[in-house]
Design a protein around this motif. Sequence first.
Motif, PDB file in Angstrom:
ATOM      1  N   SER A   6     -32.404 -11.487  13.616  1.00 19.01           N
ATOM      2  CA  SER A   6     -31.962 -12.823  14.014  1.00 19.01           C
ATOM      3  C   SER A   6     -33.010 -13.655  14.556  1.00 19.01           C
ATOM      4  O   SER A   6     -32.823 -14.508  15.330  1.00 19.01           O
ATOM      5  N   ILE A   7     -34.421 -13.176  14.235  1.00 17.53           N
ATOM      6  CA  ILE A   7     -35.673 -14.008  14.638  1.00 17.53           C
ATOM      7  C   ILE A   7     -36.456 -14.395  13.338  1.00 17.53           C
ATOM      8  O   ILE A   7     -36.592 -13.574  12.502  1.00 17.53           O
ATOM      9  N   PRO A   8     -36.637 -15.713  13.056  1.00 16.07           N
ATOM     10  CA  PRO A   8     -37.303 -16.271  11.972  1.00 16.07           C
ATOM     11  C   PRO A   8     -38.524 -15.266  11.598  1.00 16.07           C
ATOM     12  O   PRO A   8     -39.563 -15.106  12.520  1.00 16.07           O
ATOM     13  N   ILE A   9     -38.988 -15.234  10.466  1.00 16.87           N
ATOM     14  CA  ILE A   9     -39.963 -14.941   9.610  1.00 16.87           C
ATOM     15  C   ILE A   9     -40.844 -16.082   9.401  1.00 16.87           C
ATOM     16  O   ILE A   9     -40.476 -16.804   8.623  1.00 16.87           O
ATOM     17  N   ARG A  10     -41.873 -16.500  10.349  1.00 21.62           N
ATOM     18  CA  ARG A  10     -42.335 -17.816  10.082  1.00 21.62           C
ATOM     19  C   ARG A  10     -43.959 -17.931   9.681  1.00 21.62           C
ATOM     20  O   ARG A  10     -44.541 -18.963   9.303  1.00 21.62           O
ATOM     21  N   LEU A  20     -49.182  -9.896  -0.492  1.00 21.29           N
ATOM     22  CA  LEU A  20     -47.903 -10.418  -0.792  1.00 21.29           C
ATOM     23  C   LEU A  20     -48.104 -11.018  -2.263  1.00 21.29           C
ATOM     24  O   LEU A  20     -47.262 -10.488  -3.055  1.00 21.29           O
ATOM     25  N   GLU A  21     -48.775 -11.873  -2.428  1.00 27.17           N
ATOM     26  CA  GLU A  21     -49.164 -12.389  -3.853  1.00 27.17           C
ATOM     27  C   GLU A  21     -49.661 -11.681  -4.728  1.00 27.17           C
ATOM     28  O   GLU A  21     -49.055 -11.477  -5.947  1.00 27.17           O
ATOM     29  N   TYR A  22     -50.239 -10.518  -4.372  1.00 21.55           N
ATOM     30  CA  TYR A  22     -50.711  -9.424  -5.345  1.00 21.55           C
ATOM     31  C   TYR A  22     -49.573  -8.396  -5.756  1.00 21.55           C
ATOM     32  O   TYR A  22     -49.348  -8.215  -6.821  1.00 21.55           O
ATOM     33  N   LEU A  23     -48.667  -8.225  -4.767  1.00 25.68           N
ATOM     34  CA  LEU A  23     -47.441  -7.588  -5.048  1.00 25.68           C
ATOM     35  C   LEU A  23     -46.207  -8.322  -5.651  1.00 25.68           C
ATOM     36  O   LEU A  23     -45.280  -7.746  -6.030  1.00 25.68           O
ATOM     37  N   LEU A  25     -44.557 -10.525  -4.176  1.00 28.74           N
ATOM     38  CA  LEU A  25     -43.286 -10.671  -3.158  1.00 28.74           C
ATOM     39  C   LEU A  25     -43.335 -11.922  -2.509  1.00 28.74           C
ATOM     40  O   LEU A  25     -44.414 -12.554  -2.104  1.00 28.74           O
ATOM     41  N   ALA A  26     -42.143 -12.472  -1.907  1.00 29.70           N
ATOM     42  CA  ALA A  26     -42.180 -13.676  -1.370  1.00 29.70           C
ATOM     43  C   ALA A  26     -41.497 -13.277   0.203  1.00 29.70           C
ATOM     44  O   ALA A  26     -41.046 -12.319   0.343  1.00 29.70           O
ATOM     45  N   PHE A  27     -41.330 -14.317   0.891  1.00 32.84           N
ATOM     46  CA  PHE A  27     -40.758 -14.232   2.454  1.00 32.84           C
ATOM     47  C   PHE A  27     -39.386 -13.711   2.148  1.00 32.84           C
ATOM     48  O   PHE A  27     -38.860 -12.740   3.049  1.00 32.84           O
ATOM     49  N   GLU A  28     -38.591 -14.124   1.450  1.00 34.45           N
ATOM     50  CA  GLU A  28     -37.219 -13.751   1.139  1.00 34.45           C
ATOM     51  C   GLU A  28     -37.100 -12.342   0.770  1.00 34.45           C
ATOM     52  O   GLU A  28     -36.241 -11.513   1.328  1.00 34.45           O
ATOM     53  N   TYR A  77     -40.978 -15.651  17.003  1.00 36.73           N
ATOM     54  CA  TYR A  77     -40.957 -15.503  15.651  1.00 36.73           C
ATOM     55  C   TYR A  77     -41.755 -14.503  15.116  1.00 36.73           C
ATOM     56  O   TYR A  77     -42.505 -13.747  15.848  1.00 36.73           O
ATOM     57  N   TRP A  78     -41.462 -14.038  13.950  1.00 40.17           N
ATOM     58  CA  TRP A  78     -42.098 -12.903  13.245  1.00 40.17           C
ATOM     59  C   TRP A  78     -43.390 -13.360  12.522  1.00 40.17           C
ATOM     60  O   TRP A  78     -43.227 -14.205  11.927  1.00 40.17           O
ATOM     61  N   ARG A  79     -44.560 -12.315  12.457  1.00 42.17           N
ATOM     62  CA  ARG A  79     -45.704 -12.909  11.602  1.00 42.17           C
ATOM     63  C   ARG A  79     -46.114 -11.619  10.914  1.00 42.17           C
ATOM     64  O   ARG A  79     -46.013 -10.435  11.516  1.00 42.17           O
ATOM     65  N   ILE A  80     -46.216 -11.599   9.551  1.00 45.47           N
ATOM     66  CA  ILE A  80     -46.422 -10.743   8.650  1.00 45.47           C
ATOM     67  C   ILE A  80     -47.925 -10.259   8.727  1.00 45.47           C
ATOM     68  O   ILE A  80     -48.609 -11.120   8.575  1.00 45.47           O
ATOM     69  N   ARG A  81     -48.299  -9.130   9.161  1.00 47.70           N
ATOM     70  CA  ARG A  81     -49.617  -8.772   9.288  1.00 47.70           C
ATOM     71  C   ARG A  81     -50.177  -8.003   8.167  1.00 47.70           C
ATOM     72  O   ARG A  81     -51.451  -7.952   7.987  1.00 47.70           O
TER      73      ARG A  81
END
Length: 86
Positions: A6-10, A20-23, A25-28, A77-81
């Motif tokens: 329930s916390i946004p991935i922003r 993510l681009e290489y794999l 994948l998108a945020f969704e 918010y979440w940050r993807i590292r």
Amino acid sequence: MPEYKSIPIRAVTEKAFRELEYLGLAFEDIEKLLNESYDCSKSKRKRTVQEKCIKYNGKTLKIVIELMTSRTQFEKYWRIRHVSFV
């Protein structure tokens, strides 16, 4: 907007964006994977950092996310590292 617990991935680091681009994948996609993942921490990290793993395309995908607080201190918010196969 994608969410985890329930916390946004922003946000995403520049390195994680390239991963993510290489794999392809998108945020969704990350939202779905995080909600189905399990904890796979092997090293000591800050309390705000989580390592999550999931079987994806026959391999184990690791996603490292960090809980951040906005500059105003009112919003979390979440940050993807990091995102990679292990």
